[in-house]
Scaffold this motif. Structure first.
Motif, PDB file in Angstrom:
ATOM      1  N   PHE A 108      24.809  -6.254   2.221  1.00 10.44           N
ATOM      2  CA  PHE A 108      25.386  -6.463   0.901  1.00 10.44           C
ATOM      3  C   PHE A 108      25.378  -5.139   0.133  1.00 10.44           C
ATOM      4  O   PHE A 108      24.389  -4.414   0.153  1.00 10.44           O
ATOM      5  CB  PHE A 108      24.588  -7.525   0.148  1.00 10.44           C
ATOM      6  CG  PHE A 108      25.083  -7.753  -1.246  1.00 10.44           C
ATOM      7  CD1 PHE A 108      26.285  -8.408  -1.468  1.00 10.44           C
ATOM      8  CD2 PHE A 108      24.369  -7.298  -2.328  1.00 10.44           C
ATOM      9  CE1 PHE A 108      26.760  -8.615  -2.757  1.00 10.44           C
ATOM     10  CE2 PHE A 108      24.831  -7.499  -3.619  1.00 10.44           C
ATOM     11  CZ  PHE A 108      26.022  -8.155  -3.833  1.00 10.44           C
ATOM     12  N   CYS A 109      26.459  -4.817  -0.538  1.00  9.35           N
ATOM     13  CA  CYS A 109      26.582  -3.584  -1.316  1.00  9.35           C
ATOM     14  C   CYS A 109      26.252  -3.898  -2.773  1.00  9.35           C
ATOM     15  O   CYS A 109      27.102  -4.402  -3.508  1.00  9.35           O
ATOM     16  CB  CYS A 109      27.997  -3.018  -1.184  1.00  9.35           C
ATOM     17  SG  CYS A 109      28.290  -1.550  -2.197  1.00  9.35           S
ATOM     18  N   GLN A 110      25.028  -3.618  -3.182  1.00  4.40           N
ATOM     19  CA  GLN A 110      24.556  -3.951  -4.541  1.00  4.40           C
ATOM     20  C   GLN A 110      25.412  -3.322  -5.639  1.00  4.40           C
ATOM     21  O   GLN A 110      25.791  -4.001  -6.573  1.00  4.40           O
ATOM     22  CB  GLN A 110      23.086  -3.534  -4.693  1.00  4.40           C
ATOM     23  CG  GLN A 110      22.498  -3.876  -6.040  1.00  4.40           C
ATOM     24  CD  GLN A 110      22.385  -5.377  -6.294  1.00  4.40           C
ATOM     25  OE1 GLN A 110      22.125  -6.152  -5.375  1.00  4.40           O
ATOM     26  NE2 GLN A 110      22.588  -5.782  -7.519  1.00  4.40           N
ATOM     27  N   PRO A 111      25.769  -2.015  -5.568  1.00  2.00           N
ATOM     28  CA  PRO A 111      26.526  -1.424  -6.679  1.00  2.00           C
ATOM     29  C   PRO A 111      28.028  -1.715  -6.646  1.00  2.00           C
ATOM     30  O   PRO A 111      28.727  -1.437  -7.619  1.00  2.00           O
ATOM     31  CB  PRO A 111      26.263   0.071  -6.543  1.00  2.00           C
ATOM     32  CG  PRO A 111      25.975   0.276  -5.094  1.00  2.00           C
ATOM     33  CD  PRO A 111      25.303  -0.989  -4.638  1.00  2.00           C
ATOM     34  N   CYS A 112      28.534  -2.288  -5.570  1.00  2.00           N
ATOM     35  CA  CYS A 112      29.980  -2.500  -5.440  1.00  2.00           C
ATOM     36  C   CYS A 112      30.490  -3.615  -6.351  1.00  2.00           C
ATOM     37  O   CYS A 112      29.837  -4.646  -6.512  1.00  2.00           O
ATOM     38  CB  CYS A 112      30.337  -2.859  -3.998  1.00  2.00           C
ATOM     39  SG  CYS A 112      30.067  -1.508  -2.837  1.00  2.00           S
ATOM     40  N   ALA A 113      31.660  -3.388  -6.929  1.00  2.00           N
ATOM     41  CA  ALA A 113      32.328  -4.434  -7.716  1.00  2.00           C
ATOM     42  C   ALA A 113      32.521  -5.648  -6.813  1.00  2.00           C
ATOM     43  O   ALA A 113      32.946  -5.509  -5.662  1.00  2.00           O
ATOM     44  CB  ALA A 113      33.661  -3.923  -8.242  1.00  2.00           C
ATOM     45  N   GLU A 114      32.226  -6.840  -7.350  1.00  2.00           N
ATOM     46  CA  GLU A 114      32.216  -8.057  -6.532  1.00  2.00           C
ATOM     47  C   GLU A 114      33.584  -8.527  -6.080  1.00  2.00           C
ATOM     48  O   GLU A 114      33.703  -9.208  -5.074  1.00  2.00           O
ATOM     49  CB  GLU A 114      31.556  -9.208  -7.300  1.00  2.00           C
ATOM     50  CG  GLU A 114      30.121  -8.965  -7.701  1.00  2.00           C
ATOM     51  CD  GLU A 114      29.996  -8.407  -9.119  1.00  2.00           C
ATOM     52  OE1 GLU A 114      30.649  -8.915 -10.040  1.00  2.00           O
ATOM     53  OE2 GLU A 114      29.230  -7.456  -9.280  1.00  2.00           O
ATOM     54  N   ASP A 115      34.621  -8.204  -6.840  1.00  3.05           N
ATOM     55  CA  ASP A 115      35.951  -8.654  -6.470  1.00  3.05           C
ATOM     56  C   ASP A 115      36.986  -7.720  -7.082  1.00  3.05           C
ATOM     57  O   ASP A 115      36.644  -6.777  -7.805  1.00  3.05           O
ATOM     58  CB  ASP A 115      36.191 -10.109  -6.883  1.00  3.05           C
ATOM     59  CG  ASP A 115      36.046 -10.358  -8.382  1.00  3.05           C
ATOM     60  OD1 ASP A 115      36.435  -9.492  -9.197  1.00  3.05           O
ATOM     61  OD2 ASP A 115      35.545 -11.429  -8.760  1.00  3.05           O
ATOM     62  N   GLU A 116      38.252  -7.979  -6.789  1.00  2.00           N
ATOM     63  CA  GLU A 116      39.318  -7.081  -7.241  1.00  2.00           C
ATOM     64  C   GLU A 116      39.454  -7.047  -8.767  1.00  2.00           C
ATOM     65  O   GLU A 116      39.791  -6.010  -9.334  1.00  2.00           O
ATOM     66  CB  GLU A 116      40.639  -7.434  -6.577  1.00  2.00           C
ATOM     67  CG  GLU A 116      41.130  -8.823  -6.856  1.00  2.00           C
ATOM     68  CD  GLU A 116      42.319  -9.232  -6.012  1.00  2.00           C
ATOM     69  OE1 GLU A 116      42.863 -10.319  -6.292  1.00  2.00           O
ATOM     70  OE2 GLU A 116      42.715  -8.490  -5.099  1.00  2.00           O
ATOM     71  N   LYS A 117      39.169  -8.156  -9.429  1.00  5.67           N
ATOM     72  CA  LYS A 117      39.260  -8.189 -10.898  1.00  5.67           C
ATOM     73  C   LYS A 117      38.160  -7.348 -11.531  1.00  5.67           C
ATOM     74  O   LYS A 117      38.394  -6.586 -12.462  1.00  5.67           O
ATOM     75  CB  LYS A 117      39.211  -9.623 -11.416  1.00  5.67           C
ATOM     76  CG  LYS A 117      40.470 -10.406 -11.114  1.00  5.67           C
ATOM     77  CD  LYS A 117      40.395 -11.818 -11.630  1.00  5.67           C
ATOM     78  CE  LYS A 117      41.653 -12.575 -11.222  1.00  5.67           C
ATOM     79  NZ  LYS A 117      41.590 -13.978 -11.598  1.00  5.67           N
ATOM     80  N   LYS A 118      36.931  -7.477 -11.015  1.00  3.65           N
ATOM     81  CA  LYS A 118      35.812  -6.689 -11.565  1.00  3.65           C
ATOM     82  C   LYS A 118      35.992  -5.214 -11.250  1.00  3.65           C
ATOM     83  O   LYS A 118      35.633  -4.354 -12.060  1.00  3.65           O
ATOM     84  CB  LYS A 118      34.495  -7.215 -11.021  1.00  3.65           C
ATOM     85  CG  LYS A 118      34.236  -8.617 -11.503  1.00  3.65           C
ATOM     86  CD  LYS A 118      32.811  -8.860 -11.805  1.00  3.65           C
ATOM     87  CE  LYS A 118      32.777 -10.211 -12.427  1.00  3.65           C
ATOM     88  NZ  LYS A 118      31.837 -11.037 -12.514  1.00  3.65           N
ATOM     89  N   ALA A 119      36.556  -4.901 -10.093  1.00  7.18           N
ATOM     90  CA  ALA A 119      36.826  -3.500  -9.751  1.00  7.18           C
ATOM     91  C   ALA A 119      37.818  -2.900 -10.740  1.00  7.18           C
ATOM     92  O   ALA A 119      37.619  -1.794 -11.254  1.00  7.18           O
ATOM     93  CB  ALA A 119      37.357  -3.400  -8.318  1.00  7.18           C
ATOM     94  N   MET A 120      38.878  -3.649 -11.056  1.00  2.00           N
ATOM     95  CA  MET A 120      39.866  -3.139 -11.995  1.00  2.00           C
ATOM     96  C   MET A 120      39.286  -3.020 -13.395  1.00  2.00           C
ATOM     97  O   MET A 120      39.583  -2.061 -14.110  1.00  2.00           O
ATOM     98  CB  MET A 120      41.119  -4.022 -12.000  1.00  2.00           C
ATOM     99  CG  MET A 120      42.219  -3.493 -12.891  1.00  2.00           C
ATOM    100  SD  MET A 120      42.721  -1.769 -12.567  1.00  2.00           S
ATOM    101  CE  MET A 120      43.486  -1.925 -10.958  1.00  2.00           C
ATOM    102  N   GLN A 121      38.451  -3.957 -13.798  1.00  2.00           N
ATOM    103  CA  GLN A 121      37.794  -3.861 -15.106  1.00  2.00           C
ATOM    104  C   GLN A 121      36.957  -2.593 -15.197  1.00  2.00           C
ATOM    105  O   GLN A 121      36.958  -1.902 -16.216  1.00  2.00           O
ATOM    106  CB  GLN A 121      36.906  -5.088 -15.362  1.00  2.00           C
ATOM    107  CG  GLN A 121      37.668  -6.358 -15.624  1.00  2.00           C
ATOM    108  CD  GLN A 121      36.764  -7.597 -15.638  1.00  2.00           C
ATOM    109  OE1 GLN A 121      35.588  -7.541 -15.300  1.00  2.00           O
ATOM    110  NE2 GLN A 121      37.339  -8.730 -16.012  1.00  2.00           N
ATOM    111  N   LEU A 122      36.258  -2.276 -14.123  1.00  2.00           N
ATOM    112  CA  LEU A 122      35.437  -1.069 -14.075  1.00  2.00           C
ATOM    113  C   LEU A 122      36.316   0.178 -14.236  1.00  2.00           C
ATOM    114  O   LEU A 122      36.026   1.055 -15.046  1.00  2.00           O
ATOM    115  CB  LEU A 122      34.663  -1.030 -12.758  1.00  2.00           C
ATOM    116  CG  LEU A 122      33.653   0.080 -12.585  1.00  2.00           C
ATOM    117  CD1 LEU A 122      32.464  -0.438 -11.805  1.00  2.00           C
ATOM    118  CD2 LEU A 122      34.256   1.241 -11.861  1.00  2.00           C
TER     119      LEU A 122
END
Length: 145
Positions: free
Chosen positions: A124-138
């Motif tokens: 599991f990648c702890q610091p990775c955005a959980e999904d495409e929506k959270k990645a874009m928010q970041l």
């Protein structure tokens, strides 16, 4: 006592994850091939962090420099620069990133890249955005300003 211990552990865990930062990963092409490309957009405490670009079968990495916001064909974007001074324009579009090195040229579409276990195998990648929506928010919150 047990509830206090659990609460303390959860708070420490959340604090540690926050202190380590978050990352949004986007890629183009298939991993392990010559055409593979990957961007990592890091944040630390909600602020821009390290930017990197990885490419090819052997995953060669370059650190990028953030150059600030811009516009490409009227759309909000931001610029990044390679150590050799080559500039890319990154345009958020829905849940993808469109990337070009010339405001008039064709754009490649990079999609959020999941990093974690597949079918129970992997880490599991702890610091990775959980999904495409959270990645874009970041990306939006840290790189578009």
């Amino acid at each position: 006592m047990k509830a206090l211990l659990i609460s303390t552990l959860l708070l420490c865990s959340a604090t540690l994850a926050h202190a380590q930062g978050k990352v949004a990963n986007y890629s183009y092409g298939k991993p392990g091939t010559a055409s593979y490309e990957h961007f990592s957009f890091w944040t630390q405490d909600g602020q821009r962090g390290e930017l990197s670009y990885t490419y090819g079968k052997d995953r060669k990495e370059s650190k990028l420099t953030y150059l600030g916001p811009d516009k490409v064909n009227g759309k909000p974007a931001f610029k990044v620069q390679f150590p050799n001074k080559h500039i890319l324009y990154i345009i958020p579009s829905g849940t993808t990133l469109r990337v070009t090195d010339n405001k008039l040229a064709a754009q490649k579409t990079y999609r959020w890249e999941y990093e974690g276990p597949v079918n129970g195998i992997g880490t599991f990648c702890q610091p990775c955005a959980e999904d495409e929506k959270k990645a874009m928010q970041l990306v939006q919150s840290a790189y578009m300003k």
